[in-house]
Motif scaffolding. Sequence first.
Motif, PDB file in Angstrom:
ATOM      1  N   MET A   1       0.833  -1.175   0.000  1.00 31.31           N
ATOM      2  CA  MET A   1       0.000   0.000   0.000  1.00 31.31           C
ATOM      3  C   MET A   1       0.882   1.244   0.000  1.00 31.31           C
ATOM      4  N   PHE A   2       0.553   2.197  -0.823  1.00 32.18           N
ATOM      5  CA  PHE A   2       1.312   3.433  -0.963  1.00 32.18           C
ATOM      6  C   PHE A   2       1.146   4.314   0.274  1.00 32.18           C
ATOM      7  N   THR A   3       2.243   4.875   0.762  1.00 31.39           N
ATOM      8  CA  THR A   3       2.205   5.767   1.912  1.00 31.39           C
ATOM      9  C   THR A   3       2.032   7.196   1.424  1.00 31.39           C
ATOM     10  N   THR A   4       1.066   7.898   1.995  1.00 33.10           N
ATOM     11  CA  THR A   4       0.768   9.263   1.554  1.00 33.10           C
ATOM     12  C   THR A   4       1.503  10.290   2.404  1.00 33.10           C
ATOM     13  N   VAL A   5       1.588  11.482   1.863  1.00 33.93           N
ATOM     14  CA  VAL A   5       2.163  12.611   2.596  1.00 33.93           C
ATOM     15  C   VAL A   5       1.362  12.847   3.868  1.00 33.93           C
ATOM     16  N   GLU A   6       0.058  12.703   3.791  1.00 34.92           N
ATOM     17  CA  GLU A   6      -0.801  12.903   4.969  1.00 34.92           C
ATOM     18  C   GLU A   6      -0.480  11.886   6.065  1.00 34.92           C
ATOM     19  N   THR A   7      -0.231  10.645   5.668  1.00 34.49           N
ATOM     20  CA  THR A   7       0.134   9.613   6.646  1.00 34.49           C
ATOM     21  C   THR A   7       1.446   9.974   7.329  1.00 34.49           C
ATOM     22  N   LEU A   8       2.419  10.412   6.564  1.00 34.53           N
ATOM     23  CA  LEU A   8       3.708  10.797   7.143  1.00 34.53           C
ATOM     24  C   LEU A   8       3.568  12.016   8.043  1.00 34.53           C
ATOM     25  N   ALA A   9       2.726  12.969   7.639  1.00 39.64           N
ATOM     26  CA  ALA A   9       2.540  14.188   8.422  1.00 39.64           C
ATOM     27  C   ALA A   9       1.957  13.899   9.801  1.00 39.64           C
ATOM     28  N   GLU A  10       1.273  12.780   9.953  1.00 41.25           N
ATOM     29  CA  GLU A  10       0.687  12.386  11.241  1.00 41.25           C
ATOM     30  C   GLU A  10       1.721  11.820  12.208  1.00 41.25           C
ATOM     31  N   GLN A  11       2.916  11.522  11.736  1.00 42.33           N
ATOM     32  CA  GLN A  11       3.935  10.883  12.562  1.00 42.33           C
ATOM     33  C   GLN A  11       4.705  11.928  13.371  1.00 42.33           C
ATOM     34  N   PRO A  12       4.704  11.815  14.711  1.00 40.48           N
ATOM     35  CA  PRO A  12       5.395  12.804  15.545  1.00 40.48           C
ATOM     36  C   PRO A  12       6.861  13.004  15.171  1.00 40.48           C
ATOM     37  N   PHE A  13       7.563  11.929  14.793  1.00 39.89           N
ATOM     38  CA  PHE A  13       8.979  12.050  14.441  1.00 39.89           C
ATOM     39  C   PHE A  13       9.187  12.970  13.241  1.00 39.89           C
ATOM     40  N   LEU A  14       8.209  13.039  12.365  1.00 35.69           N
ATOM     41  CA  LEU A  14       8.330  13.846  11.143  1.00 35.69           C
ATOM     42  C   LEU A  14       7.645  15.201  11.267  1.00 35.69           C
ATOM     43  N   ALA A  15       7.111  15.513  12.432  1.00 35.01           N
ATOM     44  CA  ALA A  15       6.392  16.772  12.626  1.00 35.01           C
ATOM     45  C   ALA A  15       7.284  17.959  12.266  1.00 35.01           C
ATOM     46  N   GLY A  16       6.715  18.889  11.530  1.00 32.10           N
ATOM     47  CA  GLY A  16       7.440  20.096  11.168  1.00 32.10           C
ATOM     48  C   GLY A  16       8.144  20.024   9.830  1.00 32.10           C
ATOM     49  N   LEU A  17       8.239  18.830   9.231  1.00 31.23           N
ATOM     50  CA  LEU A  17       8.804  18.750   7.889  1.00 31.23           C
ATOM     51  C   LEU A  17       7.809  19.359   6.909  1.00 31.23           C
ATOM     52  N   THR A  18       8.321  19.936   5.848  1.00 33.47           N
ATOM     53  CA  THR A  18       7.449  20.554   4.863  1.00 33.47           C
ATOM     54  C   THR A  18       6.735  19.489   4.040  1.00 33.47           C
ATOM     55  N   GLU A  19       5.676  19.897   3.385  1.00 30.23           N
ATOM     56  CA  GLU A  19       4.957  18.975   2.507  1.00 30.23           C
ATOM     57  C   GLU A  19       5.880  18.464   1.404  1.00 30.23           C
ATOM     58  N   HIS A  20       6.764  19.330   0.912  1.00 33.16           N
ATOM     59  CA  HIS A  20       7.713  18.901  -0.116  1.00 33.16           C
ATOM     60  C   HIS A  20       8.653  17.823   0.432  1.00 33.16           C
ATOM     61  N   GLN A  21       9.184  18.023   1.627  1.00 30.76           N
ATOM     62  CA  GLN A  21      10.083  17.033   2.223  1.00 30.76           C
ATOM     63  C   GLN A  21       9.368  15.704   2.444  1.00 30.76           C
ATOM     64  N   LEU A  22       8.134  15.776   2.918  1.00 31.70           N
ATOM     65  CA  LEU A  22       7.360  14.550   3.116  1.00 31.70           C
ATOM     66  C   LEU A  22       7.074  13.865   1.791  1.00 31.70           C
ATOM     67  N   SER A  23       6.861  14.651   0.738  1.00 32.96           N
ATOM     68  CA  SER A  23       6.595  14.051  -0.581  1.00 32.96           C
ATOM     69  C   SER A  23       7.830  13.341  -1.124  1.00 32.96           C
ATOM     70  N   LEU A  24       9.010  13.765  -0.714  1.00 35.04           N
ATOM     71  CA  LEU A  24      10.238  13.072  -1.116  1.00 35.04           C
ATOM     72  C   LEU A  24      10.396  11.751  -0.366  1.00 35.04           C
ATOM     73  N   LEU A  25       9.951  11.721   0.886  1.00 32.57           N
ATOM     74  CA  LEU A  25      10.066  10.512   1.710  1.00 32.57           C
ATOM     75  C   LEU A  25       8.993   9.474   1.394  1.00 32.57           C
ATOM     76  N   ALA A  26       7.812   9.924   1.034  1.00 34.21           N
ATOM     77  CA  ALA A  26       6.670   9.011   0.864  1.00 34.21           C
ATOM     78  C   ALA A  26       6.961   7.829  -0.059  1.00 34.21           C
ATOM     79  N   PRO A  27       7.571   8.028  -1.236  1.00 36.43           N
ATOM     80  CA  PRO A  27       7.805   6.869  -2.112  1.00 36.43           C
ATOM     81  C   PRO A  27       8.841   5.878  -1.568  1.00 36.43           C
ATOM     82  N   LEU A  28       9.549   6.254  -0.508  1.00 40.34           N
ATOM     83  CA  LEU A  28      10.592   5.398   0.062  1.00 40.34           C
ATOM     84  C   LEU A  28      10.066   4.562   1.224  1.00 40.34           C
TER      85      LEU A  28
END
Length: 158
Positions: A1-28
Amino acid sequence: MFTTVETLAEQPFLAGLTEHQLSLLAPLTSRSMFHAGNRIFREGTPADQFWLLTSGHVYLDSEVPGYDNFVLEKLRSPAVLGCSWLFPPYRWQFGAVSVDTTHALTFNGPLVRALLQSDPGLGHELTTRFLQVMGDRLQSARRRLADCQRATGHRTNL
């Protein structure tokens, strides 16, 4: 299942990262599930991923003579599992076993390392966060070992 930017944004460890940064991490990332008692990784084996625990519990342990596997810490979600993928020689410094059914987001370590090299801002931000996790784990392990010494009456002079 593909991980979305929204899913990553919910993670406390990733809090404060920009949407662009999260979009780079999501496919990984991918999703993982570990059943109770499953060993996730063993100390000394190759480290090529890390996890953000979204539910469940994991024991961090170490191979200590005289103990089956000495439990250093119990991680409760949300938590980061695995830091050894970030620094050479890319081998697990501890082991990990699932205490109960545990769900996690799994990150591909080599691909994340490449991303961190190509994006210095994200590299600095995530490396700083992982160093904080490592410092916290070191303090937790120190406290656990001190508790064990007090309980058993053993003292080690270094």
